[in-house]
Design an enzyme around this catalytic site. Structure first.
Site, PDB file in Angstrom:
ATOM      1  N   ARG A   1      24.354   1.294  -0.842  1.00  0.00           N
ATOM      2  CA  ARG A   1      24.189  -0.301  -1.388  1.00  0.00           C
ATOM      3  C   ARG A   1      24.056  -0.290  -3.152  1.00  0.00           C
ATOM      4  O   ARG A   1      22.769   0.294  -3.297  1.00  0.00           O
ATOM      5  CB  ARG A   1      22.978  -0.704  -1.122  1.00  0.00           C
ATOM      6  CG  ARG A   1      21.960  -1.397  -1.335  1.00  0.00           C
ATOM      7  CD  ARG A   1      21.617  -2.619  -0.613  1.00  0.00           C
ATOM      8  NE  ARG A   1      21.336  -4.270  -0.625  1.00  0.00           N
ATOM      9  CZ  ARG A   1      19.979  -4.764   0.593  1.00  0.00           C
ATOM     10  NH1 ARG A   1      19.144  -3.656   0.603  1.00  0.00           N
ATOM     11  NH2 ARG A   1      19.609  -5.892  -0.337  1.00  0.00           N
TER      12      ARG A   1
ATOM     13  N   SER B   1       5.619 -10.770  -2.114  1.00  0.00           N
ATOM     14  CA  SER B   1       4.999 -10.308  -1.208  1.00  0.00           C
ATOM     15  C   SER B   1       4.172  -8.598  -1.334  1.00  0.00           C
ATOM     16  O   SER B   1       3.123  -8.420  -0.866  1.00  0.00           O
ATOM     17  CB  SER B   1       5.638  -9.766  -0.068  1.00  0.00           C
ATOM     18  OG  SER B   1       5.113  -9.636   1.640  1.00  0.00           O
TER      19      SER B   1
ATOM     20  N   GLN C   1       5.250  -1.017   5.179  1.00  0.00           N
ATOM     21  CA  GLN C   1       6.100   0.001   5.714  1.00  0.00           C
ATOM     22  C   GLN C   1       6.704   1.367   4.312  1.00  0.00           C
ATOM     23  O   GLN C   1       7.231   0.753   3.646  1.00  0.00           O
ATOM     24  CB  GLN C   1       7.414  -0.836   6.700  1.00  0.00           C
ATOM     25  CG  GLN C   1       8.670   0.806   6.756  1.00  0.00           C
ATOM     26  CD  GLN C   1       9.023   0.430   7.749  1.00  0.00           C
ATOM     27  OE1 GLN C   1       9.616  -0.831   7.642  1.00  0.00           O
ATOM     28  NE2 GLN C   1      10.252   1.506   8.308  1.00  0.00           N
TER      29      GLN C   1
ATOM     30  N   GLY D   1      14.545   2.717   1.667  1.00  0.00           N
ATOM     31  CA  GLY D   1      12.889   1.954   0.924  1.00  0.00           C
ATOM     32  C   GLY D   1      13.478   1.628  -0.353  1.00  0.00           C
ATOM     33  O   GLY D   1      12.589   1.767  -0.902  1.00  0.00           O
ATOM     34  N   GLU D   2      14.352   1.138  -0.710  1.00  0.00           N
ATOM     35  CA  GLU D   2      15.153   1.389  -2.401  1.00  0.00           C
ATOM     36  C   GLU D   2      14.827   0.244  -2.844  1.00  0.00           C
ATOM     37  O   GLU D   2      14.377  -0.475  -4.159  1.00  0.00           O
ATOM     38  CB  GLU D   2      16.586   1.087  -2.379  1.00  0.00           C
ATOM     39  CG  GLU D   2      16.385   1.613  -3.893  1.00  0.00           C
ATOM     40  CD  GLU D   2      17.975   2.091  -4.163  1.00  0.00           C
ATOM     41  OE1 GLU D   2      18.828   1.760  -5.307  1.00  0.00           O
ATOM     42  OE2 GLU D   2      18.939   2.767  -3.473  1.00  0.00           O
ATOM     43  N   ARG D   3      14.530  -1.023  -1.912  1.00  0.00           N
ATOM     44  CA  ARG D   3      13.950  -2.393  -2.276  1.00  0.00           C
ATOM     45  C   ARG D   3      12.614  -2.239  -2.761  1.00  0.00           C
ATOM     46  O   ARG D   3      11.950  -3.116  -3.267  1.00  0.00           O
ATOM     47  CB  ARG D   3      14.556  -3.825  -1.716  1.00  0.00           C
ATOM     48  CG  ARG D   3      16.052  -3.836  -1.406  1.00  0.00           C
ATOM     49  CD  ARG D   3      16.012  -4.965  -0.095  1.00  0.00           C
ATOM     50  NE  ARG D   3      15.621  -6.367  -0.341  1.00  0.00           N
ATOM     51  CZ  ARG D   3      14.856  -6.994  -0.259  1.00  0.00           C
ATOM     52  NH1 ARG D   3      13.882  -6.454   0.721  1.00  0.00           N
ATOM     53  NH2 ARG D   3      14.638  -8.129  -0.426  1.00  0.00           N
TER      54      ARG D   3
ATOM     55  N   ASN E   1       1.992  11.474  17.474  1.00  0.00           N
ATOM     56  CA  ASN E   1       0.884  10.566  16.089  1.00  0.00           C
ATOM     57  C   ASN E   1       1.242   9.057  17.105  1.00  0.00           C
ATOM     58  O   ASN E   1      -0.646   8.760  17.455  1.00  0.00           O
ATOM     59  CB  ASN E   1       1.431  10.582  15.204  1.00  0.00           C
ATOM     60  CG  ASN E   1       0.810   9.141  14.400  1.00  0.00           C
ATOM     61  OD1 ASN E   1      -0.470   9.315  14.135  1.00  0.00           O
ATOM     62  ND2 ASN E   1       1.266   8.014  13.970  1.00  0.00           N
TER      63      ASN E   1
ATOM     64  N   ARG F   1      -2.196   9.110  20.117  1.00  0.00           N
ATOM     65  CA  ARG F   1      -3.486   8.885  19.444  1.00  0.00           C
ATOM     66  C   ARG F   1      -3.864   7.286  19.810  1.00  0.00           C
ATOM     67  O   ARG F   1      -3.290   6.793  20.434  1.00  0.00           O
ATOM     68  CB  ARG F   1      -3.492   8.996  17.812  1.00  0.00           C
ATOM     69  CG  ARG F   1      -3.179  10.169  17.388  1.00  0.00           C
ATOM     70  CD  ARG F   1      -4.014   9.905  15.736  1.00  0.00           C
ATOM     71  NE  ARG F   1      -4.316   9.017  15.656  1.00  0.00           N
ATOM     72  CZ  ARG F   1      -3.843   8.002  14.540  1.00  0.00           C
ATOM     73  NH1 ARG F   1      -2.653   8.988  13.354  1.00  0.00           N
ATOM     74  NH2 ARG F   1      -5.034   7.734  13.767  1.00  0.00           N
TER      75      ARG F   1
END
Length: 302
Positions: free
Chosen positions: A56, A70, A78, A95-97, A130, A133
């Site tokens: 992208r 936001s 996240q 997570g580039e955005r 994890n 838990r």
């Protein structure tokens, strides 16, 4: 909020650890590697480079500004994922955005998951452990499931085997990530239960999710009442969009058994019925393996 502050402090502590030349973690066999795998680390944005192979290349400026707004209001729910490529140097994996929006805000750091050499098996073990838990909120569980799918390349079927949960249970958690970020935060803070979230995720428009959430808070609605509220919303929306051609409401002898059918098949189904009592059940499948699984379930009564 105390747990969030604790996690943030932990992230800063691990960040300091990664910047210590004497503790340069390069693989899972290195000292303190177990502290990094599966944890969130607060990384400096300047230490992260974008992936040159990211397919992208065009990012909508207006959408980035909305995401930045936001993040300014709610923070990053996240964390991004990065790969360690050198001492205190990382490359973006996903997570580039979020990364670009954080830079747009002038932030100095960002929460991140770090991938290191030969960490595939260790990461999977850390994430599965994890999930077991008892103090995790539904969104934390959903994010862990999503990471096992994205970072460890597990299918939902394999994930179901790894964590010992029904595929439908995993699907229900993953669907929570479609909720508006404000609602995800509300779930993390204990203001909204998973039952409420499961009902609200059936509302496609995020702004409408927020409007219904306000009603739930103000009227202190139960999960059952929330499900009814969402049903009324969808019925109204359906009548508005289709006019007089809207599908008739399912009779009770069908509607009260739909959830049982979905639980048995471990997938959502679409049921329609005519005024004469005729109808159909549509069962979706997502892969060849999923089709075989459904065929086995449907054939088990023969």
């Amino acid at each position: 909020m105390a747990s969030a502050a604790k996690k943030q402090a932990l992230g800063r502590g691990l960040s300091a650890l990664l910047k210590d030349p004497e503790n340069d973690i390069k693989s899972v066999d290195d000292k303190n590697a177990d502290q990094v795998i599966g944890n969130v680390v607060e990384l400096e944005l300047d230490s992260i480079e974008v992936n040159p192979f990211q397919p992208r290349t065009v990012f909508n400026d207006e959408a980035l500004k909305e995401l930045a707004g936001s993040i300014r209001e709610l923070g990053i729910i996240q964390p991004i994922t990065v790969r360690k490529i050198g001492f205190n140097t990382f490359q973006l994996v996903s997570g580039e955005r979020r990364f670009r929006a954080s830079k747009l805000l002038g932030k100095k750091t960002i929460p991140a998951y770090i991938r290191i050499a030969n960490d595939q098996e260790s990461l999977e073990m850390a994430l599965v452990e994890n999930i077991q838990r008892e103090d995790l909120d539904p969104i934390e569980i959903a994010l862990s499931y999503q990471r096992l799918i994205d970072d460890v390349s597990l299918t939902q079927e394999k994930l179901s085997e790894r964590v010992g949960k029904k595929r439908s249970t995993i699907t229900n958690y993953l669907r929570l990530l479609k909720l508006h970020p404000q609602l995800q935060n509300a779930m993390r803070d204990g203001q909204l239960s998973m039952g409420h979230g499961r009902a609200l995720v059936n509302v496609d428009i995020e702004e409408d999710q927020l409007g219904l959430f306000e009603k739930i808070k103000n009227q202190q609605l139960s999960v059952r009442a929330t499900e009814q509220l969402v049903k009324q919303y969808k019925d109204k929306d359906q009548k508005t969009s289709k006019g007089s051609s809207a599908s008739p409401e399912l009779p009770s002898y069908i509607s009260k058994h739909v959830e049982a059918i979905e639980d048995y098949l471990e997938t959502a189904v679409q049921v329609s019925s005519s005024a004469r009592g005729k109808g159909k059940i549509v069962i979706p499948f997502h892969s060849k393996e999923d089709f075989k699984r459904l065929k086995k379930l449907l054939s088990s009564g023969e």
